[in-house]
Scaffold this motif. Structure first.
Motif, PDB file in Angstrom:
ATOM      1  N   GLY A 114      23.207  24.707  35.568  1.00 45.67           N
ATOM      2  CA  GLY A 114      24.270  25.660  35.289  1.00 45.67           C
ATOM      3  C   GLY A 114      25.211  25.192  34.201  1.00 45.67           C
ATOM      4  N   THR A 115      26.025  26.108  33.696  1.00 48.04           N
ATOM      5  CA  THR A 115      27.023  25.761  32.696  1.00 48.04           C
ATOM      6  C   THR A 115      27.935  24.670  33.223  1.00 48.04           C
ATOM      7  OG1 THR A 115      28.816  26.646  31.318  1.00 48.04           O
ATOM      8  CG2 THR A 115      28.603  27.576  33.515  1.00 48.04           C
ATOM      9  N   GLY A 116      28.166  23.634  32.427  1.00 48.38           N
ATOM     10  CA  GLY A 116      29.033  22.544  32.841  1.00 48.38           C
ATOM     11  C   GLY A 116      28.451  21.622  33.889  1.00 48.38           C
ATOM     12  N   SER A 117      27.140  21.701  34.103  1.00 50.04           N
ATOM     13  CA  SER A 117      26.521  20.890  35.154  1.00 50.04           C
ATOM     14  C   SER A 117      26.339  19.434  34.751  1.00 50.04           C
ATOM     15  CB  SER A 117      25.157  21.468  35.536  1.00 50.04           C
ATOM     16  OG  SER A 117      24.272  21.443  34.425  1.00 50.04           O
ATOM     17  N   GLY A 118      26.342  19.158  33.463  1.00 52.11           N
ATOM     18  CA  GLY A 118      26.092  17.802  32.978  1.00 52.11           C
ATOM     19  C   GLY A 118      24.728  17.654  32.335  1.00 52.11           C
ATOM     20  N   LYS A 119      24.029  18.776  32.119  1.00 56.78           N
ATOM     21  CA  LYS A 119      22.689  18.707  31.527  1.00 56.78           C
ATOM     22  C   LYS A 119      22.726  18.194  30.096  1.00 56.78           C
ATOM     23  CE  LYS A 119      23.034  23.559  30.354  1.00 56.78           C
ATOM     24  NZ  LYS A 119      24.481  23.472  30.695  1.00 56.78           N
ATOM     25  N   SER A 120      23.730  18.623  29.322  1.00 55.95           N
ATOM     26  CA  SER A 120      23.834  18.141  27.937  1.00 55.95           C
ATOM     27  C   SER A 120      24.147  16.654  27.905  1.00 55.95           C
ATOM     28  CB  SER A 120      24.919  18.918  27.178  1.00 55.95           C
ATOM     29  OG  SER A 120      24.610  20.290  27.112  1.00 55.95           O
ATOM     30  N   THR A 121      24.997  16.203  28.829  1.00 53.47           N
ATOM     31  CA  THR A 121      25.324  14.777  28.916  1.00 53.47           C
ATOM     32  C   THR A 121      24.079  13.973  29.254  1.00 53.47           C
ATOM     33  OG1 THR A 121      27.594  15.245  29.609  1.00 53.47           O
ATOM     34  CG2 THR A 121      26.713  13.057  30.121  1.00 53.47           C
ATOM     35  N   LEU A 122      23.312  14.446  30.223  1.00 49.40           N
ATOM     36  CA  LEU A 122      22.079  13.750  30.593  1.00 49.40           C
ATOM     37  C   LEU A 122      21.112  13.715  29.423  1.00 49.40           C
ATOM     38  CD1 LEU A 122      20.241  12.391  32.668  1.00 49.40           C
ATOM     39  CD2 LEU A 122      19.488  14.675  33.392  1.00 49.40           C
ATOM     40  N   ALA A 123      20.950  14.845  28.745  1.00 47.79           N
ATOM     41  CA  ALA A 123      20.033  14.918  27.605  1.00 47.79           C
ATOM     42  C   ALA A 123      20.451  13.955  26.498  1.00 47.79           C
ATOM     43  CB  ALA A 123      19.971  16.348  27.069  1.00 47.79           C
ATOM     44  N   ASN A 124      21.739  13.919  26.197  1.00 46.75           N
ATOM     45  CA  ASN A 124      22.230  13.030  25.144  1.00 46.75           C
ATOM     46  C   ASN A 124      22.107  11.558  25.526  1.00 46.75           C
ATOM     47  OD1 ASN A 124      23.453  14.504  22.716  1.00 46.75           O
ATOM     48  ND2 ASN A 124      24.328  15.664  24.420  1.00 46.75           N
ATOM     49  N   ARG A 125      22.356  11.257  26.789  1.00 48.48           N
ATOM     50  CA  ARG A 125      22.232   9.863  27.231  1.00 48.48           C
ATOM     51  C   ARG A 125      20.773   9.419  27.220  1.00 48.48           C
ATOM     52  NH1 ARG A 125      25.885   8.336  32.337  1.00 48.48           N
ATOM     53  NH2 ARG A 125      25.285   6.272  31.575  1.00 48.48           N
ATOM     54  N   LEU A 126      19.876  10.324  27.602  1.00 48.27           N
ATOM     55  CA  LEU A 126      18.454   9.997  27.572  1.00 48.27           C
ATOM     56  C   LEU A 126      17.983   9.807  26.133  1.00 48.27           C
ATOM     57  CD1 LEU A 126      15.807   9.603  29.086  1.00 48.27           C
ATOM     58  CD2 LEU A 126      15.490  12.085  29.071  1.00 48.27           C
ATOM     59  N   HIS A 127      18.440  10.691  25.246  1.00 54.35           N
ATOM     60  CA  HIS A 127      18.112  10.577  23.821  1.00 54.35           C
ATOM     61  C   HIS A 127      18.635   9.251  23.266  1.00 54.35           C
ATOM     62  CE1 HIS A 127      17.397  11.525  19.688  1.00 54.35           C
ATOM     63  NE2 HIS A 127      18.649  11.854  19.403  1.00 54.35           N
ATOM     64  N   GLY A 128      19.855   8.884  23.669  1.00 55.11           N
ATOM     65  CA  GLY A 128      20.432   7.629  23.212  1.00 55.11           C
ATOM     66  C   GLY A 128      19.676   6.419  23.741  1.00 55.11           C
TER      67      GLY A 128
ATOM     68  N   PRO B 279      28.341  21.045  41.765  1.00 52.17           N
ATOM     69  CA  PRO B 279      29.143  22.069  42.431  1.00 52.17           C
ATOM     70  C   PRO B 279      29.797  23.040  41.440  1.00 52.17           C
ATOM     71  CG  PRO B 279      29.566  19.914  43.387  1.00 52.17           C
ATOM     72  CD  PRO B 279      28.737  19.684  42.158  1.00 52.17           C
ATOM     73  N   ALA B 280      29.953  24.294  41.877  1.00 44.71           N
ATOM     74  CA  ALA B 280      30.468  25.346  40.999  1.00 44.71           C
ATOM     75  C   ALA B 280      31.876  25.061  40.487  1.00 44.71           C
ATOM     76  CB  ALA B 280      30.431  26.688  41.723  1.00 44.71           C
ATOM     77  N   ASP B 281      32.739  24.484  41.315  1.00 43.42           N
ATOM     78  CA  ASP B 281      34.113  24.253  40.870  1.00 43.42           C
ATOM     79  C   ASP B 281      34.181  23.220  39.749  1.00 43.42           C
ATOM     80  OD1 ASP B 281      33.349  22.225  42.629  1.00 43.42           O
ATOM     81  OD2 ASP B 281      35.355  21.965  43.482  1.00 43.42           O
ATOM     82  N   ILE B 282      33.342  22.204  39.836  1.00 46.24           N
ATOM     83  CA  ILE B 282      33.304  21.200  38.771  1.00 46.24           C
ATOM     84  C   ILE B 282      32.741  21.818  37.495  1.00 46.24           C
ATOM     85  CG2 ILE B 282      32.286  19.008  38.026  1.00 46.24           C
ATOM     86  CD1 ILE B 282      32.338  18.101  40.915  1.00 46.24           C
ATOM     87  N   ARG B 283      31.701  22.625  37.633  1.00 44.27           N
ATOM     88  CA  ARG B 283      31.103  23.267  36.457  1.00 44.27           C
ATOM     89  C   ARG B 283      32.103  24.182  35.746  1.00 44.27           C
ATOM     90  NH1 ARG B 283      27.724  26.720  37.281  1.00 44.27           N
ATOM     91  NH2 ARG B 283      27.516  26.940  39.538  1.00 44.27           N
ATOM     92  N   LEU B 284      32.869  24.962  36.525  1.00 50.29           N
ATOM     93  CA  LEU B 284      33.860  25.861  35.925  1.00 50.29           C
ATOM     94  C   LEU B 284      34.948  25.082  35.204  1.00 50.29           C
ATOM     95  CD1 LEU B 284      35.173  28.571  35.400  1.00 50.29           C
ATOM     96  CD2 LEU B 284      36.156  28.490  37.715  1.00 50.29           C
ATOM     97  N   ALA B 285      35.425  24.012  35.805  1.00 53.26           N
ATOM     98  CA  ALA B 285      36.466  23.199  35.168  1.00 53.26           C
ATOM     99  C   ALA B 285      35.970  22.619  33.850  1.00 53.26           C
ATOM    100  CB  ALA B 285      36.896  22.080  36.111  1.00 53.26           C
ATOM    101  N   ARG B 286      34.746  22.127  33.853  1.00 57.66           N
ATOM    102  CA  ARG B 286      34.181  21.549  32.626  1.00 57.66           C
ATOM    103  C   ARG B 286      34.004  22.616  31.542  1.00 57.66           C
ATOM    104  NH1 ARG B 286      29.258  17.988  35.284  1.00 57.66           N
ATOM    105  NH2 ARG B 286      30.475  16.153  35.911  1.00 57.66           N
ATOM    106  N   ARG B 287      33.515  23.807  31.923  1.00 64.14           N
ATOM    107  CA  ARG B 287      33.306  24.869  30.946  1.00 64.14           C
ATOM    108  C   ARG B 287      34.640  25.319  30.347  1.00 64.14           C
ATOM    109  NH1 ARG B 287      29.289  29.182  30.012  1.00 64.14           N
ATOM    110  NH2 ARG B 287      30.333  30.813  28.810  1.00 64.14           N
ATOM    111  N   THR B 288      35.654  25.449  31.183  1.00 59.46           N
ATOM    112  CA  THR B 288      36.965  25.879  30.703  1.00 59.46           C
ATOM    113  C   THR B 288      37.505  24.896  29.673  1.00 59.46           C
ATOM    114  OG1 THR B 288      37.430  26.933  32.836  1.00 59.46           O
ATOM    115  CG2 THR B 288      39.308  26.490  31.401  1.00 59.46           C
TER     116      THR B 288
END
Length: 209
Positions: A10-24, A131-140
């Motif tokens: 989901g949006t703000g789930s941390g998928k981009s962070t995981l992808a970037n860390r794996l790429h790194g 969790p949805a609340d963490i995802r919303l906070a990150r997206r905002t």
């Protein structure tokens, strides 16, 4: 043949962070990174005021055919020109950014596991759960800082399209994942394990070719 890793969630789930860390962890010689967000459809033919009402979380908002075509090229060792997208104006910028093929191709985005034409290319499918609340906070925080939005517009969009599309498309795609990982806390163990496995797979592919 390159190994294609899809990372969704989901949006703000941390998928981009995981992808970037794996790429790194793998390095640019061994891996390349593709973001679904580069493939939003060009809305330059639509009045600017109307672009704001488009549902950007629906699968149709992305040019999935172009994304699948580019991933197929990368998997087969061919370089691509990665599209560039202007989020402020909702249009695709002219030209593209050259992306060199690599033994491991990482593609990330909320809908990566939704499209059959993309999913069929994946060797490893990962879903990042949060969790949805963490995802919303990150997206905002992201939309205000990086995309020039205000809190009201972010929340309005979340309630109107983001949450419904998550429930209709993103969350169900979790069932197709090979691996579900947490999107909060320290995921260093996950990154190390994945990187080690992918390095070994790339080495075996190189020996067989």
């Amino acid at each position: 043949m390159a190994t294609l890793v899809g990372i969704a969630g989901g949006t703000g789930s941390g998928k981009s962070t995981l992808a970037n860390r794996l790429h790194g962890a793998l390095g640019s010689q061994l891996s390349c990174l593709v973001a679904q967000d580069n493939y939003y459809r060009d809305l330059s033919g639509m009045p600017f005021e109307a672009r704001g009402s488009v549902n950007y979380d629906h699968p149709e908002s992305i040019d999935a055919s172009l994304l699948a075509s580019h991933l197929k090229n990368l998997k087969e060792g061919r370089d691509i020109a990665l599209p560039l997208y202007d989020f402020a104006r909702h249009i695709r910028s002219s030209g593209g950014s050259p992306l060199k093929a690599a033994p491991v191709v990482i593609v990330e985005g909320i809908l990566v596991l939704v499209w059959p034409e993309v999913r069929s290319l994946l060797d490893v499918a990962i879903f990042v759960d949060c969790p949805a609340d963490i995802r919303l906070a990150r997206r905002t925080r992201r939309d205000i800082k990086e995309r020039g939005r205000d809190v009201t517009s972010v929340l309005d969009q979340y309630l109107a399209t983001v949450r419904p599309m998550h429930e209709a498309y993103v969350e169900p795609s979790r069932a197709t994942a090979d691996l579900v990982v947490p999107g909060f806390g320290d995921n260093e163990v996950v990154v190390r394990a994945l990187a080690r496995s992918l390095r070994e797979r790339a080495r075996e592919e190189a020996e067989e070719s």
